[in-house]
Write a protein that holds these residues in place. Structure first.
Motif, short mmCIF file in Angstrom:
data_model
loop_
_atom_site.label_atom_id
_atom_site.label_comp_id
_atom_site.label_asym_id
_atom_site.label_seq_id
_atom_site.Cartn_x
_atom_site.Cartn_y
_atom_site.Cartn_z
N PHE A 85 8.13 103.31 70.27
CA PHE A 85 9.35 103.74 70.96
C PHE A 85 10.10 104.79 70.16
O PHE A 85 9.86 105.01 68.97
N GLN A 86 11.06 105.40 70.83
CA GLN A 86 11.92 106.40 70.20
C GLN A 86 12.74 105.79 69.07
O GLN A 86 12.98 106.43 68.05
N ALA A 87 13.17 104.55 69.23
CA ALA A 87 14.10 103.92 68.29
C ALA A 87 13.41 103.02 67.26
O ALA A 87 14.03 102.11 66.71
N TYR A 88 12.12 103.22 67.00
CA TYR A 88 11.35 102.50 65.99
C TYR A 88 11.10 101.04 66.36
O TYR A 88 9.97 100.56 66.32
N SER A 89 12.18 100.27 66.66
CA SER A 89 12.08 98.87 67.08
C SER A 89 11.35 98.00 66.05
O SER A 89 10.55 97.14 66.40
N LEU A 90 11.64 98.22 64.78
CA LEU A 90 11.08 97.37 63.73
C LEU A 90 11.98 96.15 63.54
O LEU A 90 13.18 96.19 63.80
N PHE A 91 11.39 95.05 63.07
CA PHE A 91 12.18 93.86 62.75
C PHE A 91 12.90 94.10 61.43
O PHE A 91 12.26 94.24 60.38
N PRO A 92 14.24 94.17 61.43
CA PRO A 92 14.97 94.54 60.21
C PRO A 92 14.87 93.51 59.09
O PRO A 92 15.02 93.85 57.91
N HIS A 93 14.62 92.25 59.44
CA HIS A 93 14.57 91.19 58.43
C HIS A 93 13.17 91.00 57.85
O HIS A 93 12.96 90.13 57.00
N MET A 94 12.20 91.82 58.30
CA MET A 94 10.83 91.72 57.82
C MET A 94 10.45 92.93 56.99
O MET A 94 10.92 94.05 57.23
N THR A 95 9.58 92.71 56.01
CA THR A 95 9.05 93.82 55.22
C THR A 95 8.09 94.64 56.07
O THR A 95 7.72 94.25 57.18
N VAL A 96 7.68 95.77 55.51
CA VAL A 96 6.68 96.60 56.19
C VAL A 96 5.43 95.78 56.48
O VAL A 96 4.89 95.80 57.59
N TYR A 97 4.98 95.03 55.48
CA TYR A 97 3.77 94.21 55.64
C TYR A 97 3.95 93.21 56.77
O TYR A 97 3.07 93.07 57.64
N ASP A 98 5.07 92.52 56.80
CA ASP A 98 5.29 91.48 57.81
C ASP A 98 5.46 92.09 59.20
O ASP A 98 5.08 91.46 60.20
N ASN A 99 6.05 93.28 59.28
CA ASN A 99 6.15 93.95 60.58
C ASN A 99 4.77 94.22 61.15
O ASN A 99 4.53 94.02 62.34
N LEU A 100 3.86 94.67 60.28
CA LEU A 100 2.50 94.97 60.74
C LEU A 100 1.72 93.69 61.02
O LEU A 100 0.87 93.67 61.93
N ALA A 101 2.01 92.64 60.27
CA ALA A 101 1.25 91.39 60.43
C ALA A 101 1.67 90.60 61.66
O ALA A 101 0.90 89.74 62.14
N PHE A 102 2.84 90.88 62.20
CA PHE A 102 3.41 90.06 63.27
C PHE A 102 2.46 89.92 64.46
O PHE A 102 2.13 88.82 64.91
N GLY A 103 2.00 91.05 64.99
CA GLY A 103 1.11 91.02 66.15
C GLY A 103 -0.23 90.40 65.85
O GLY A 103 -0.84 89.74 66.71
N LEU A 104 -0.71 90.57 64.64
CA LEU A 104 -2.00 90.01 64.25
C LEU A 104 -1.92 88.49 64.13
O LEU A 104 -2.85 87.77 64.50
N LYS A 105 -0.78 88.00 63.63
CA LYS A 105 -0.61 86.54 63.50
C LYS A 105 -0.55 85.88 64.87
O LYS A 105 -1.06 84.77 65.05
N LEU A 106 0.08 86.57 65.82
CA LEU A 106 0.13 86.02 67.18
C LEU A 106 -1.26 85.88 67.77
O LEU A 106 -1.52 85.00 68.61
N ARG A 107 -2.18 86.74 67.31
CA ARG A 107 -3.57 86.68 67.79
C ARG A 107 -4.41 85.69 66.98
O ARG A 107 -5.62 85.61 67.16
N LYS A 108 -3.74 85.00 66.03
CA LYS A 108 -4.39 83.96 65.20
C LYS A 108 -5.58 84.52 64.42
O LYS A 108 -6.66 83.91 64.35
N ILE A 109 -5.37 85.70 63.84
CA ILE A 109 -6.41 86.33 63.03
C ILE A 109 -6.33 85.81 61.60
O ILE A 109 -5.24 85.53 61.07
N ASP A 110 -7.47 85.67 60.95
CA ASP A 110 -7.55 85.17 59.58
C ASP A 110 -6.73 86.04 58.63
O ASP A 110 -6.67 87.27 58.77
N LYS A 111 -6.10 85.40 57.63
CA LYS A 111 -5.22 86.11 56.70
C LYS A 111 -5.93 87.24 55.96
O LYS A 111 -5.37 88.31 55.72
N LYS A 112 -7.17 86.99 55.57
CA LYS A 112 -7.92 88.02 54.85
C LYS A 112 -8.17 89.23 55.73
O LYS A 112 -8.04 90.39 55.29
#
Length: 340
Positions: A85-112
């Motif tokens: 989106f135009q306005a970034y829409s990042l989670f302000p309380h999450m780090t860069v890593y956690d922002n990227l991991a959010f969608g992957l965790k919802l898909r129940k992907i292995d941590k590695k």
């Protein structure tokens, strides 16, 4: 049946808000792996088209197919999309890593696997080493890179970009649009980019869809859109142009003899006509001339059938890479010329 070279097929889609028609029976096919830009002025329907592809809006009529499957009424989260989106829409309380991991965790992907995917995505956007920072600790350009990485990390079928560069300064916009184009080609994801900025569209796109009033004016490569506009609107909207009115004095061997006031005459071939229009003798026509197609000099003799006229320089504007020169022709016509 959808041609398998297309990732998206929009068939006869229309949409209205009350009595206002936003999309008027449009057809559009998006090829696998291409970066296609929806370009046009505000209110032309480009964002509505993107939102229909994303599943945020449902059309009043027509069909949307993605990868050959009908997507009408399929919710957005089931369309395998990445959205920036135009306005970034990042989670302000999450780090860069956690922002990227959010969608992957919802898909129940292995941590590695999550760590590997994030490492690759950060490499694509050149943000390695900033995994532990929060959005407030990043510049605008860095936040937008993270937003793009978050969309790419889930390896979507489609990447949708809704004016993602409009909040950035001019220099950063140029740098980041080059990065987006590089990333898109590296990943090979089919991408739909919405913008009202013609420079972005011309520099980034494989193909451009020029929209106006809920309709598609032209679809083509950047070169086709700029050099061979299909309609007068496209010519006026893309790039700069000078406009002069004249009257068709005669037509001989598919050559149009155009007469301007004060005896200024121009001869143009039939292929110069924009759009599917019939032009006859005594018709009033508009002539469009790109500023870069006008030469300026002190030699009054034209070469190779060039049209020459005496003109007076009235203003010169320095643009850095070029000069914009305003000249007065025949004491009446103010033309802009662009030259190095």
């Amino acid at each position: 049946m959808l041609n398998n070279q297309y990732d998206v097929d929009i068939q006869g889609v229309s949409m209205s808000y009350g009595k206002s028609t936003v999309l008027d029976n449009i057809d559009l096919q998006i090829k696998q792996g291409e970066l296609l830009t929806l370009l046009g002025p505000s209110g032309c329907g480009k964002s509505t088209t993107l939102n229909i592809i994303a599943g945020f809006l449902q059309p009043d009529q027509g069909e949307l197919l993605i990868k050959g499957k009908k997507m009408n009424n399929v919710p957005s989260y089931k369309r395998d999309l990445g959205m920036v989106f135009q306005a970034y829409s990042l989670f302000p309380h999450m780090t860069v890593y956690d922002n990227l991991a959010f969608g992957l965790k919802l898909r129940k992907i292995d941590k590695k696997v999550i760590a590997e995917k994030i490492d690759r995505a950060l490499g694509l956007v050149r943000m390695k080493g900033l995994e532990d920072r929060y959005p407030r600790e990043l510049s605008g350009g860095q936040r937008q890179r993270v937003a793009i990485a978050r969309a790419l990390v889930v390896e979507p079928t489609l990447l949708l970009l809704d004016e993602p560069l409009s909040n950035l300064d001019a220099k950063l916009r140029v740098e980041l649009r080059a990065e987006i184009k590089r990333m898109q080609k590296d990943v090979g994801v089919t991408t739909v980019f919405v913008t009202h900025d013609q420079d972005e569209a011309l520099s980034m796109s494989d193909r451009i869809v020029v929209m106006n009033g809920g309709k598609i004016e032209q679809i083509g490569t950047p070169t086709e859109i700029y050099q061979k506009p299909a309609t007068e609107f496209v010519y006026r909207f893309i790039g700069n142009s000078n406009c002069i009115e004249g009257t068709v004095a005669s037509i001989e061997n598919e050559l149009f003899n155009i007469e301007i006031n004060k005896g200024w005459k121009i001869q143009l071939p039939k292929e110069s006509i924009i759009g599917q229009v019939q032009i006859g003798v005594n018709d009033v026509v508009r002539l469009y001339i790109r500023p870069e197609n006008i030469l300026i000099g002190n030699d009054a003799k034209g070469k190779n059938h060039e049209i020459t006229h005496l003109a007076k320089i009235v203003q010169m504007n320095y643009l850095g890479a070029a000069w914009e020169i305003e000249v007065l022709v025949e004491g009446e016509y103010l033309l802009k010329i662009t030259c190095p």
